[in-house]
Design an enzyme around this catalytic site. Structure first.
Site, short mmCIF file in Angstrom:
data_model
loop_
_atom_site.label_atom_id
_atom_site.label_comp_id
_atom_site.label_asym_id
_atom_site.label_seq_id
_atom_site.Cartn_x
_atom_site.Cartn_y
_atom_site.Cartn_z
N GLY A 1 0.79 -1.24 0.00
CA GLY A 1 0.00 0.00 0.00
C GLY A 1 0.82 1.28 0.00
O GLY A 1 0.33 2.33 0.43
N ASN B 1 1.69 2.98 -2.61
CA ASN B 1 1.09 3.93 -3.56
C ASN B 1 -0.08 4.66 -2.92
O ASN B 1 -0.27 5.85 -3.15
CB ASN B 1 0.66 3.23 -4.85
CG ASN B 1 1.83 3.12 -5.83
OD1 ASN B 1 2.29 4.13 -6.36
ND2 ASN B 1 2.31 1.91 -6.04
N LYS C 1 -6.28 -8.62 -8.54
CA LYS C 1 -7.46 -9.35 -9.02
C LYS C 1 -8.06 -8.57 -10.17
O LYS C 1 -8.11 -7.34 -10.11
CB LYS C 1 -8.48 -9.50 -7.87
CG LYS C 1 -9.72 -10.21 -8.32
CD LYS C 1 -10.64 -10.61 -7.21
CE LYS C 1 -11.90 -11.35 -7.66
NZ LYS C 1 -12.15 -11.62 -9.04
N ASN D 1 -4.87 2.20 -13.44
CA ASN D 1 -3.98 1.25 -12.75
C ASN D 1 -2.55 1.76 -12.87
O ASN D 1 -2.21 2.46 -13.83
CB ASN D 1 -4.09 -0.12 -13.43
CG ASN D 1 -3.14 -1.14 -12.84
OD1 ASN D 1 -3.02 -1.26 -11.61
ND2 ASN D 1 -2.43 -1.87 -13.68
N HIS E 1 1.35 0.42 -13.20
CA HIS E 1 2.10 -0.79 -13.53
C HIS E 1 3.59 -0.48 -13.44
O HIS E 1 4.03 0.57 -13.93
CB HIS E 1 1.73 -1.26 -14.95
CG HIS E 1 2.39 -2.53 -15.33
ND1 HIS E 1 1.94 -3.76 -14.89
CD2 HIS E 1 3.49 -2.78 -16.07
CE1 HIS E 1 2.73 -4.71 -15.37
NE2 HIS E 1 3.69 -4.14 -16.08
N ASP F 1 -3.71 -5.17 -18.48
CA ASP F 1 -2.65 -4.21 -18.87
C ASP F 1 -2.79 -3.65 -20.29
O ASP F 1 -1.79 -3.34 -20.95
CB ASP F 1 -1.25 -4.86 -18.75
CG ASP F 1 -0.86 -5.12 -17.30
OD1 ASP F 1 -1.43 -4.45 -16.41
OD2 ASP F 1 0.00 -5.97 -17.06
N GLU G 1 6.85 5.60 -9.12
CA GLU G 1 5.39 5.40 -9.07
C GLU G 1 4.75 6.38 -8.11
O GLU G 1 3.67 6.93 -8.37
CB GLU G 1 5.07 3.97 -8.61
CG GLU G 1 5.44 2.89 -9.60
CD GLU G 1 5.06 1.51 -9.09
OE1 GLU G 1 3.98 1.32 -8.51
OE2 GLU G 1 5.88 0.58 -9.27
C1 GAR Z 1 3.44 -1.51 -7.36
O1 GAR Z 1 4.77 -1.63 -7.78
C2 GAR Z 1 2.50 -1.60 -8.55
O2 GAR Z 1 3.02 -0.99 -9.71
C3 GAR Z 1 2.42 -3.08 -8.75
O3 GAR Z 1 2.30 -3.58 -7.44
C4 GAR Z 1 3.03 -2.74 -6.55
C5 GAR Z 1 2.16 -2.36 -5.38
O4 GAR Z 1 2.92 -1.69 -4.44
N1 GAR Z 1 1.31 -3.43 -9.57
C6 GAR Z 1 1.38 -4.40 -10.50
O5 GAR Z 1 2.37 -5.09 -10.65
C7 GAR Z 1 0.13 -4.57 -11.32
N2 GAR Z 1 0.39 -5.32 -12.50
P1 GAR Z 1 2.26 -0.95 -3.20
O6 GAR Z 1 1.29 -1.95 -2.56
O7 GAR Z 1 3.40 -0.64 -2.29
O8 GAR Z 1 1.55 0.28 -3.70
#
Ligand code: GAR
Length: 227
Positions: free
Chosen positions: A31, A33, A110, A126, A128, A169, A198
């Site tokens: 979490g 982000n 999911k 989203n 990525h 994606d 990110e």
């Molecule tokens: C992030 O790096 C996001 O880009 C990735 O999961 C991580 C979540 O981090 N998402 C994917 O790979 C989706 N295909 P967080 O829980 O620390 O925000």
């Protein structure tokens, strides 16, 4: 009189103030982000508000962050429901109750049901951890992405914010930012470097929506630049 003038400005899309959107963040992992989005709101870099956090993982850091920040949050996983339809209608009723304008996926592991995607068409984004369409698609999430990047030997990776459609994606790209792959990187080092990008990119994307700068034509995003 003033009200009429403001309504006129709104109509011609020239209202000088940003839109404050009600955001729902869906997250399965640590979490960070979500934290970055909340920090951006605290620092007034965005005007939108996270009104709802949902995680399919009871141990998700996102749920802890939500409760620390007194944001309504739920652990909801499909396993708690008799069918995908029931799960979907629970999510839709929560989005309605909390007047959600936009759904933000932040490490949500999911696929959303087609019904949610239809209902929130062009209002789900989203993040990525690579430069899509490279290193995307099924199985490409989290650390797997960075391992694939290192295996391919590319010198630049990055992060992408994109619209969510029915294909993994695949939705139109809103913004991207490059991140260098450095000699001596392992997947974990690279993951951390991309994650820092990110954390800046997601609030930037939200701001573009607030400023109504994002438009879609032929499944491509155009960002309106100031005249
Ligand atoms: C992030 O790096 C996001 O880009 C990735 O999961 C991580 C979540 O981090 N998402 C994917 O790979 C989706 N295909 P967080 O829980 O620390 O925000």
């Amino acid at each position: 009189m003033l009200r009429h003038f403001l309504l006129f400005l709104l109509k011609i899309n020239k209202f000088p103030y940003k839109l404050a959107l009600n955001l729902c963040v869906l997250a399965s992992g640590s979490g960070t982000n979500l934290k970055a989005i909340l920090n951006a709101a605290k620092q007034r870099k965005i005007s939108s508000k996270v009104v709802l956090v949902i995680s399919n993982n009871s141990k998700s850091g996102a749920l802890k962050t939500a409760s620390k920040n007194k944001i309504t949050s739920f652990h909801l996983s499909q396993k708690q429901f008799n069918s995908e339809e029931e799960f979907t209608s629970k999510l839709l009723s929560l989005f309605k109750k909390h007047k959600v304008d936009m759904i933000l996926l932040a490490g949500y592991m999911k696929m959303l049901s087609p019904q949610i995607i239809r209902k929130f068409r062009n209002r789900i984004i989203n993040i990525h951890p690579a430069l899509l369409p490279a290193f995307g698609g099924k199985g490409m999430y989290g650390i797997n992405v960075h391992e694939a990047v290192l295996k391919a030997g590319v010198k630049t990776t990055g992060a992408t914010v994109h619209f969510v459609d029915e294909v993994y994606d695949n939705g139109a790209i809103v913004i991207q930012k490059e991140v260098p792959v450095k000699p001596g990187d392992d997947a974990e080092k690279l993951r951390k470097r991309v994650l820092r990008t990110e954390h800046r990119l997601y609030p930037q994307a939200i701001r573009l929506f607030e400023e109504k700068k994002v438009s879609l034509r032929n499944n491509k995003v155009f960002i309106r630049t100031p005249k």
